[in-house]
Design an enzyme around this catalytic site. Structure first.
Site, PDB file in Angstrom:
ATOM      1  N   THR A 260       0.847  -1.197   0.000  1.00 10.65           N
ATOM      2  CA  THR A 260       0.000   0.000   0.000  1.00 10.65           C
ATOM      3  C   THR A 260       0.879   1.241   0.000  1.00 10.65           C
ATOM      4  O   THR A 260       2.012   1.203   0.468  1.00 10.65           O
ATOM      5  CB  THR A 260      -0.917   0.034   1.249  1.00 10.65           C
ATOM      6  OG1 THR A 260      -1.671   1.243   1.248  1.00 10.65           O
ATOM      7  CG2 THR A 260      -0.132  -0.047   2.547  1.00 10.65           C
TER       8      THR A 260
ATOM      9  N   ASN B  48      -0.286   3.788   1.596  1.00 10.56           N
ATOM     10  CA  ASN B  48      -0.921   4.513   2.695  1.00 10.56           C
ATOM     11  C   ASN B  48      -0.374   4.034   4.046  1.00 10.56           C
ATOM     12  O   ASN B  48      -0.717   2.943   4.518  1.00 10.56           O
ATOM     13  CB  ASN B  48      -2.435   4.266   2.594  1.00 10.56           C
ATOM     14  CG  ASN B  48      -3.226   5.085   3.574  1.00 10.56           C
ATOM     15  OD1 ASN B  48      -2.784   5.339   4.677  1.00 10.56           O
ATOM     16  ND2 ASN B  48      -4.412   5.483   3.158  1.00 10.56           N
TER      17      ASN B  48
ATOM     18  N   GLY C   2      -1.108   5.069   6.933  1.00 11.36           N
ATOM     19  CA  GLY C   2      -2.177   4.960   7.928  1.00 11.36           C
ATOM     20  C   GLY C   2      -2.737   3.543   7.978  1.00 11.36           C
ATOM     21  O   GLY C   2      -3.029   3.010   9.044  1.00 11.36           O
ATOM     22  N   LYS C   3      -2.875   2.917   6.800  1.00  9.84           N
ATOM     23  CA  LYS C   3      -3.374   1.539   6.764  1.00  9.84           C
ATOM     24  C   LYS C   3      -2.385   0.599   7.459  1.00  9.84           C
ATOM     25  O   LYS C   3      -2.782  -0.320   8.166  1.00  9.84           O
ATOM     26  CB  LYS C   3      -3.525   1.073   5.310  1.00  9.84           C
ATOM     27  CG  LYS C   3      -4.655   1.700   4.536  1.00  9.84           C
ATOM     28  CD  LYS C   3      -4.747   1.039   3.167  1.00  9.84           C
ATOM     29  CE  LYS C   3      -5.859   1.589   2.314  1.00  9.84           C
ATOM     30  NZ  LYS C   3      -5.972   0.905   1.006  1.00  9.84           N
TER      31      LYS C   3
ATOM     32  N   GLU D 113      -4.901   0.849 -11.544  1.00  6.76           N
ATOM     33  CA  GLU D 113      -6.176   0.375 -11.007  1.00  6.76           C
ATOM     34  C   GLU D 113      -7.134   0.181 -12.172  1.00  6.76           C
ATOM     35  O   GLU D 113      -7.324   1.093 -12.970  1.00  6.76           O
ATOM     36  CB  GLU D 113      -6.747   1.375  -9.999  1.00  6.76           C
ATOM     37  CG  GLU D 113      -5.881   1.482  -8.758  1.00  6.76           C
ATOM     38  CD  GLU D 113      -6.622   2.014  -7.531  1.00  6.76           C
ATOM     39  OE1 GLU D 113      -7.782   2.421  -7.670  1.00  6.76           O
ATOM     40  OE2 GLU D 113      -6.020   2.008  -6.455  1.00  6.76           O
TER      41      GLU D 113
ATOM     42  N   ASP E  66      -8.326  -2.603  -0.790  1.00  3.84           N
ATOM     43  CA  ASP E  66      -8.907  -1.429  -1.423  1.00  3.84           C
ATOM     44  C   ASP E  66     -10.141  -1.051  -0.621  1.00  3.84           C
ATOM     45  O   ASP E  66     -10.892  -1.916  -0.176  1.00  3.84           O
ATOM     46  CB  ASP E  66      -9.274  -1.701  -2.884  1.00  3.84           C
ATOM     47  CG  ASP E  66      -9.351  -0.388  -3.658  1.00  3.84           C
ATOM     48  OD1 ASP E  66      -8.363   0.375  -3.631  1.00  3.84           O
ATOM     49  OD2 ASP E  66     -10.400  -0.107  -4.256  1.00  3.84           O
TER      50      ASP E  66
ATOM     51  N   GLY F 156      -7.318  10.223   5.397  1.00  6.30           N
ATOM     52  CA  GLY F 156      -8.364  10.260   4.376  1.00  6.30           C
ATOM     53  C   GLY F 156      -9.618  10.992   4.845  1.00  6.30           C
ATOM     54  O   GLY F 156      -9.564  12.121   5.340  1.00  6.30           O
ATOM     55  N   TYR F 157     -10.755  10.318   4.701  1.00  4.41           N
ATOM     56  CA  TYR F 157     -12.052  10.920   5.017  1.00  4.41           C
ATOM     57  C   TYR F 157     -12.404  10.878   6.505  1.00  4.41           C
ATOM     58  O   TYR F 157     -13.513  11.270   6.880  1.00  4.41           O
ATOM     59  CB  TYR F 157     -13.154  10.198   4.223  1.00  4.41           C
ATOM     60  CG  TYR F 157     -13.048  10.363   2.724  1.00  4.41           C
ATOM     61  CD1 TYR F 157     -13.589  11.486   2.090  1.00  4.41           C
ATOM     62  CD2 TYR F 157     -12.415   9.409   1.931  1.00  4.41           C
ATOM     63  CE1 TYR F 157     -13.505  11.644   0.712  1.00  4.41           C
ATOM     64  CE2 TYR F 157     -12.321   9.565   0.546  1.00  4.41           C
ATOM     65  CZ  TYR F 157     -12.873  10.677  -0.053  1.00  4.41           C
ATOM     66  OH  TYR F 157     -12.782  10.830  -1.417  1.00  4.41           O
TER      67      TYR F 157
ATOM     68  N   ARG G  51     -12.004  -1.609   7.912  1.00  4.54           N
ATOM     69  CA  ARG G  51     -10.714  -2.313   7.845  1.00  4.54           C
ATOM     70  C   ARG G  51     -10.582  -3.254   9.042  1.00  4.54           C
ATOM     71  O   ARG G  51     -10.123  -4.388   8.902  1.00  4.54           O
ATOM     72  CB  ARG G  51      -9.570  -1.292   7.830  1.00  4.54           C
ATOM     73  CG  ARG G  51      -8.172  -1.880   7.757  1.00  4.54           C
ATOM     74  CD  ARG G  51      -7.153  -0.825   7.374  1.00  4.54           C
ATOM     75  NE  ARG G  51      -7.543  -0.187   6.139  1.00  4.54           N
ATOM     76  CZ  ARG G  51      -8.120   1.037   6.083  1.00  4.54           C
ATOM     77  NH1 ARG G  51      -8.299   1.751   7.174  1.00  4.54           N
ATOM     78  NH2 ARG G  51      -8.482   1.545   4.928  1.00  4.54           N
TER      79      ARG G  51
HETATM   80  P1  ITT Z   1      -3.495   2.180  -1.454  1.00  4.33           P
HETATM   81  O1  ITT Z   1      -4.523   2.019  -2.559  1.00  4.33           O
HETATM   82  O2  ITT Z   1      -2.105   2.399  -1.940  1.00  4.33           O
HETATM   83  O3  ITT Z   1      -3.580   1.077  -0.431  1.00  4.33           O
HETATM   84  P2  ITT Z   1      -5.082   4.537  -0.792  1.00  4.33           P
HETATM   85  O4  ITT Z   1      -4.981   5.556   0.297  1.00  4.33           O
HETATM   86  O5  ITT Z   1      -5.222   5.025  -2.216  1.00  4.33           O
HETATM   87  O6  ITT Z   1      -3.855   3.531  -0.632  1.00  4.33           O
HETATM   88  P3  ITT Z   1      -7.657   3.196  -1.050  1.00  4.33           P
HETATM   89  O7  ITT Z   1      -7.606   3.263  -2.540  1.00  4.33           O
HETATM   90  O8  ITT Z   1      -8.053   1.912  -0.421  1.00  4.33           O
HETATM   91  O9  ITT Z   1      -6.262   3.584  -0.404  1.00  4.33           O
HETATM   92  O10 ITT Z   1      -8.587   4.316  -0.439  1.00  4.33           O
HETATM   93  C1  ITT Z   1      -9.522   5.021  -1.196  1.00  4.33           C
HETATM   94  C2  ITT Z   1      -9.761   6.341  -0.529  1.00  4.33           C
HETATM   95  O11 ITT Z   1     -10.490   6.129   0.677  1.00  4.33           O
HETATM   96  C3  ITT Z   1      -8.523   7.146  -0.162  1.00  4.33           C
HETATM   97  O12 ITT Z   1      -8.810   8.500  -0.416  1.00  4.33           O
HETATM   98  C4  ITT Z   1      -8.335   6.892   1.322  1.00  4.33           C
HETATM   99  O13 ITT Z   1      -7.736   7.991   1.982  1.00  4.33           O
HETATM  100  C5  ITT Z   1      -9.786   6.710   1.768  1.00  4.33           C
HETATM  101  N1  ITT Z   1      -9.855   5.785   2.883  1.00  4.33           N
HETATM  102  C6  ITT Z   1      -9.611   4.454   2.865  1.00  4.33           C
HETATM  103  N2  ITT Z   1      -9.736   3.932   4.094  1.00  4.33           N
HETATM  104  C7  ITT Z   1     -10.063   4.957   4.911  1.00  4.33           C
HETATM  105  C8  ITT Z   1     -10.287   5.081   6.284  1.00  4.33           C
HETATM  106  O14 ITT Z   1     -10.167   4.039   7.088  1.00  4.33           O
HETATM  107  N3  ITT Z   1     -10.605   6.270   6.774  1.00  4.33           N
HETATM  108  C9  ITT Z   1     -10.721   7.356   5.974  1.00  4.33           C
HETATM  109  N4  ITT Z   1     -10.488   7.353   4.660  1.00  4.33           N
HETATM  110  C10 ITT Z   1     -10.158   6.148   4.130  1.00  4.33           C
END
Ligand code: ITT
Length: 197
Positions: A7, A9, A11-12, A41, A76, A152-153, A181
């Site tokens: 990933t 991210n 945070g994940k 993607e 995802d 993120g959100y 998650r």
């Molecule tokens: P990867 O695909 O590289 O894992 P990403 O941040 O792009 O990282 P996603 O495509 O899964 O991850 O996330 C889609 C969007 O949703 C992205 O803008 C994230 O910040 C947001 N998101 C995912 N999980 C979240 C969470 O637990 N809380 C808040 N926003 C989240």
């Protein structure tokens, strides 16, 4: 077991690390020359298809299966807002970048129905097999951004079981106990070590 999370991210990775730590599993972000690799993607309406495609790309990049002590995870996720017909859904990442949280709040100005849900699809690959785990977190879109935690959100998402705080106003452990998650990863934990009867 070492779990390699593919990933971009961090945070994940942090959330997964805290979930797996009590079980003695370590989680680390997959880096290629110090960078998180970018994956294409597929143009698809489903986060499941995106997850499977990312796993296929990650396995190709790794050139084969890791040793038996190592597993690979990709995930995802997306935010699906009821009154917007599920938007941004699979386009959540793109929309966060283009409109930002303020853009979502603007689109929803005066919208009485603020129901939404986060969905996560986790793919787990170990010993040549891939298994899929899903999680959903229902909630509402707040009227303003609140909190500094999460990513993120999170500052605009209030989980249904929350006392009114957004996910960004919670600790990582608290967020994971109710998040999409957290649900998906807890299903994975049950799969790895089902409770004894
Ligand atoms: P990867 O695909 O590289 O894992 P990403 O941040 O792009 O990282 P996603 O495509 O899964 O991850 O996330 C889609 C969007 O949703 C992205 O803008 C994230 O910040 C947001 N998101 C995912 N999980 C979240 C969470 O637990 N809380 C808040 N926003 C989240």
């Amino acid at each position: 077991m070492k779990i390699v999370f593919v990933t971009s991210n961090k945070g994940k990775v942090l959330e997964a690390s805290e979930i797996f730590a009590p079980l003695g599993h370590t989680v680390e972000q997959f880096l290629d020359n110090g960078e998180a690799p970018e994956f294409s993607e597929p143009q698809s309406d489903g986060i499941e298809e995106v997850t499977i495609s990312k796993m296929e790309q990650a396995l190709m990049m790794l050139e084969g299966d890791p040793d038996e002590e190592t597993a690979i995870i990709v995930e995802d996720a997306g935010l699906f807002i009821d009154s917007l017909g599920g938007f941004p859904g699979p386009y959540s990442s793109y929309v966060e970048g283009k409109l930002g949280l303020d853009g979502i709040l603007k689109i929803m100005e005066g919208d009485g129905n603020r129901s939404a849900e986060f969905r996560a699809v986790v793919a787990f690959h170990h010993l040549g097999h891939t298994n899929i785990f899903r999680g959903v977190c229902r909630g509402t879109i707040a009227h303003e951004k609140r909190g500094r935690g999460g990513f993120g959100y999170d500052p605009i998402f209030v989980p249904s079981s929350s006392d009114g705080r957004t996910s960004a106003e919670m600790s990582t452990v608290e967020k994971s106990s109710i998040s999409h998650r957290g649900e998906a990863l807890n299903k994975l934990i049950q799969f790895l070590a089902p409770p004894s009867m």
